[in-house]
Design a protein around this motif. Structure first.
Motif, PDB file in Angstrom:
ATOM      1  N   MET A  12      45.104  33.865  67.943  1.00  0.00           N
ATOM      2  CA  MET A  12      45.556  32.468  67.840  1.00  0.00           C
ATOM      3  C   MET A  12      47.076  32.363  67.954  1.00  0.00           C
ATOM      4  O   MET A  12      47.801  33.064  67.274  1.00  0.00           O
ATOM      5  N   SER A  13      47.532  31.464  68.829  1.00  0.00           N
ATOM      6  CA  SER A  13      48.979  31.363  68.982  1.00  0.00           C
ATOM      7  C   SER A  13      49.522  29.944  69.030  1.00  0.00           C
ATOM      8  O   SER A  13      50.716  29.735  68.887  1.00  0.00           O
ATOM      9  N   CYS A  14      48.666  28.956  69.257  1.00  0.00           N
ATOM     10  CA  CYS A  14      49.193  27.601  69.354  1.00  0.00           C
ATOM     11  C   CYS A  14      48.235  26.582  68.732  1.00  0.00           C
ATOM     12  O   CYS A  14      47.165  26.933  68.256  1.00  0.00           O
ATOM     13  N   ALA A  15      48.614  25.325  68.788  1.00  0.00           N
ATOM     14  CA  ALA A  15      47.811  24.262  68.185  1.00  0.00           C
ATOM     15  C   ALA A  15      46.441  24.162  68.831  1.00  0.00           C
ATOM     16  O   ALA A  15      45.460  23.793  68.186  1.00  0.00           O
ATOM     17  N   HIS A  16      46.378  24.512  70.112  1.00  0.00           N
ATOM     18  CA  HIS A  16      45.090  24.476  70.801  1.00  0.00           C
ATOM     19  C   HIS A  16      44.128  25.503  70.204  1.00  0.00           C
ATOM     20  O   HIS A  16      42.949  25.205  69.978  1.00  0.00           O
ATOM     21  N   CYS A  17      44.634  26.689  69.962  1.00  0.00           N
ATOM     22  CA  CYS A  17      43.815  27.742  69.349  1.00  0.00           C
ATOM     23  C   CYS A  17      43.337  27.274  67.980  1.00  0.00           C
ATOM     24  O   CYS A  17      42.174  27.435  67.618  1.00  0.00           O
ATOM     25  N   GLU A  18      44.266  26.708  67.240  1.00  0.00           N
ATOM     26  CA  GLU A  18      43.966  26.235  65.895  1.00  0.00           C
ATOM     27  C   GLU A  18      42.835  25.207  65.944  1.00  0.00           C
ATOM     28  O   GLU A  18      41.883  25.270  65.164  1.00  0.00           O
ATOM     29  N   GLY A  63      36.260  31.648  71.157  1.00  0.00           N
ATOM     30  CA  GLY A  63      36.962  32.531  72.071  1.00  0.00           C
ATOM     31  C   GLY A  63      37.899  33.513  71.400  1.00  0.00           C
ATOM     32  O   GLY A  63      38.744  34.138  72.044  1.00  0.00           O
ATOM     33  N   TYR A  64      37.717  33.708  70.089  1.00  0.00           N
ATOM     34  CA  TYR A  64      38.600  34.609  69.345  1.00  0.00           C
ATOM     35  C   TYR A  64      37.767  35.597  68.569  1.00  0.00           C
ATOM     36  O   TYR A  64      36.555  35.483  68.470  1.00  0.00           O
ATOM     37  N   GLU A  65      38.468  36.570  67.982  1.00  0.00           N
ATOM     38  CA  GLU A  65      37.747  37.577  67.221  1.00  0.00           C
ATOM     39  C   GLU A  65      38.322  37.719  65.825  1.00  0.00           C
ATOM     40  O   GLU A  65      39.535  37.864  65.649  1.00  0.00           O
TER      41      GLU A  65
HETATM   42 CU   LIG Z   1      46.527  28.541  71.869  1.00  0.00          CU
END
Ligand SMILES: [Cu+2]
Length: 67
Positions: A12-18, A63-65
């Protein structure tokens, strides 16, 4: 009874990921709230009768682990 589970989700790196992670997790049965800290990559899930497997599957669905 309310409980808390914490996962480290490295991608996770940005608001979209969050948003993506939060959206999937809030659909899991029993989940009351989801808190994401992008700095520490920690996701705190609060709820009742939480199912670790279902929560991890939801994170994967986004889409994350979860480590
Ligand atoms: Cu992101």
């Amino acid at each position: 009874m309310s409980e808390t589970v914490t996962y480290r989700v490295s991608g996770m790196s940005c608001a979209h990921c969050e948003q993506a992670v939060t959206r999937e997790l809030t659909q899991v049965a029993g989940v009351e709230s989801v808190e994401v800290d992008l700095e520490t990559k920690l996701v705190v899930v609060r709820g009742a009768s939480l199912d670790d497997k279902a929560l991890r599957a939801a994170i994967a669905e986004a889409g994350y682990e979860a480590a």
